[in-house]
Design an enzyme around this catalytic site. Structure first.
Site, PDB file in Angstrom:
ATOM      1  N   ALA A 282      71.221 154.113  37.145  1.00 41.13           N
ATOM      2  CA  ALA A 282      71.450 153.994  35.910  1.00 41.13           C
ATOM      3  C   ALA A 282      71.525 152.652  35.282  1.00 41.13           C
ATOM      4  CB  ALA A 282      73.351 154.114  36.252  1.00 41.13           C
TER       5      ALA A 282
ATOM      6  N   ASP B 222      78.409 155.616  36.042  1.00 43.64           N
ATOM      7  CA  ASP B 222      77.728 154.472  36.359  1.00 43.64           C
ATOM      8  C   ASP B 222      77.075 153.996  34.878  1.00 43.64           C
ATOM      9  OD1 ASP B 222      78.351 155.228  38.815  1.00 43.64           O
ATOM     10  OD2 ASP B 222      76.077 155.362  39.539  1.00 43.64           O
TER      11      ASP B 222
HETATM   12  C1  MEV Z   1      77.567 157.519  42.252  1.00 37.16           C
HETATM   13  O1  MEV Z   1      77.688 156.220  42.232  1.00 37.16           O
HETATM   14  C2  MEV Z   1      78.895 157.968  42.055  1.00 37.16           C
HETATM   15  C3  MEV Z   1      79.275 159.429  42.289  1.00 37.16           C
HETATM   16  O2  MEV Z   1      80.638 159.677  41.979  1.00 37.16           O
HETATM   17  C4  MEV Z   1      78.315 160.728  41.515  1.00 37.16           C
HETATM   18  C5  MEV Z   1      78.565 160.370  39.993  1.00 37.16           C
HETATM   19  O3  MEV Z   1      80.025 159.807  39.614  1.00 37.16           O
HETATM   20  O4  MEV Z   1      78.003 160.800  39.147  1.00 37.16           O
HETATM   21  C6  MEV Z   1      78.977 159.860  43.936  1.00 37.16           C
END
Ligand code: MEV
Length: 323
Positions: free
Chosen positions: A115, A157
């Site tokens: 991200a 993110d």
């Molecule tokens: C990834 O950093 C976090 C998750 O919740 C996926 C998302 O929010 O897209 C696992």
């Protein structure tokens, strides 16, 4: 030749990962580790991407030539290439672009490296041209690119990396959360890299086969977030730690924990952490622990290192995207 530079921070999820993909809230913080992107226009008609994280390649049209990083290079670099080509076509520009990425964010352990790379790339490349985008536009474009590798991304993110600080996030909306007193946070890493998309898919499978159970777990996770926000705002760090442990129990039940993260959580708690849990997608990756004081966090980080894992203390970044 025109040049520009942008950087975006990594993140931790304090509460609500995975459930956030299904419309639940999450609490996240950007942290003091960054991905820096230097961009420039070049005369050759191609997009070249270099990095100090072991991946490099260039694209002539849609043809990719790997320079470094093997089979994985294309998967890692495709979202960045897609962001760049969309920027070029929206500006009707025919120029070639070269970007150089330098990163202090370990890849694939839940700290939001992809991200941050998408956010910084979009910001650096749009800055090469007239009519800059605002943060919201940059964030939306970064999310679209990130969805090439992780199609069900909640967007959380990219939001925290763009806007920075401690945030409460739900369905493309965020609010800043004001913490009372500094949060002494430690990251402890298993070193095991994961693919977020695979873990998100495994949770969706769990949800489909356990609908009523998932609904009740999602309610508990949402309630933990509400309580955690209150505890963070009023500086009740003992309570924040307890809620992290409760959130971890739900993540374990979802099946995304790993024996090494369980081991790390145990080590952090025995070394005095107020609470500890997986941060991000799980399946290995990293753990976030909260300490009562700076001295305690130093002790916890060195205990984790002493048993052979990587560990560091982190601070909340207030700035987000810098362009
Ligand atoms: C990834 O950093 C976090 C998750 O919740 C996926 C998302 O929010 O897209 C696992």
């Amino acid at each position: 030749m025109t040049k520009s530079k942008a950087s975006a921070p990594a993140k931790v999820i304090l509460f609500g990962e995975h459930f956030v993909v299904h419309g639940n809230p999450a609490i996240l913080a950007s942290i003091n580790r960054r991905v820096v992107v230097n961009a420039r226009t070049i005369s050759e008609n191609r997009v070249a991407i270099r990095s100090d994280i072991g991946f490099a390649g260039h694209y002539s049209g849609s043809i990719f030539r790997m320079i470094e990083g093997g089979m994985e290079a294309k998967t890692i670099l495709d979202p960045l290439h897609s962001a760049i080509t969309r920027i070029l076509s929206s500006r009707s520009k025919k120029t070639g672009i070269e970007i150089d990425i330098s990163s202090s964010v370990p890849l694939g352990i839940g700290l939001g490296s992809s991200a941050a790379a998408c956010v910084a790339t979009v910001a650096a490349v749009t800055s090469l041209f007239q009519k800059k985008l605002n943060r919201q536009e940059i964030c939306m474009m970064a999310i679209e690119s990130e969805r090439l590798i992780h199609k069900d991304s909640s967007g959380a993110d990219c939001y925290v990396s763009t806007f920075g600080g401690l945030i409460h996030y739900r369905k493309d909306k965020f609010k800043k959360v004001q913490a009372k007193g500094p949060l002494a946070l430690i990251i402890a890493s298993t070193g095991i890299r994961h693919f977020t998309g695979d873990l998100v898919a495994s949770v969706s499978k769990f949800k489909d086969s356990n609908e009523t159970l998932f609904e009740s777990m999602a309610k508990q996770a949402a309630n933990i977030c509400v309580q955690a926000q209150g505890a963070i705002q009023s500086g009740r760090h003992d309570r924040v730690g307890e809620l992290m442990n409760e959130n971890q129990a739900l993540l374990r039940q979802l099946g995304i924990s790993h024996y090494k993260t369980d081991d790390l959580i145990d080590i952090c708690c025995k070394a005095g952490a107020l609470g500890a849990k997986i941060t991000g997608a799980g399946g290995g990756g990293a753990v976030i622990a909260l300490a009562a004081t700076k001295e305690d966090s130093e002790k916890i980080a060195s205990r984790v290192k002493a048993v052979g894992y990587d560990s560091y203390e982190v601070k909340i970044d207030r700035e987000g995207l810098a362009a």
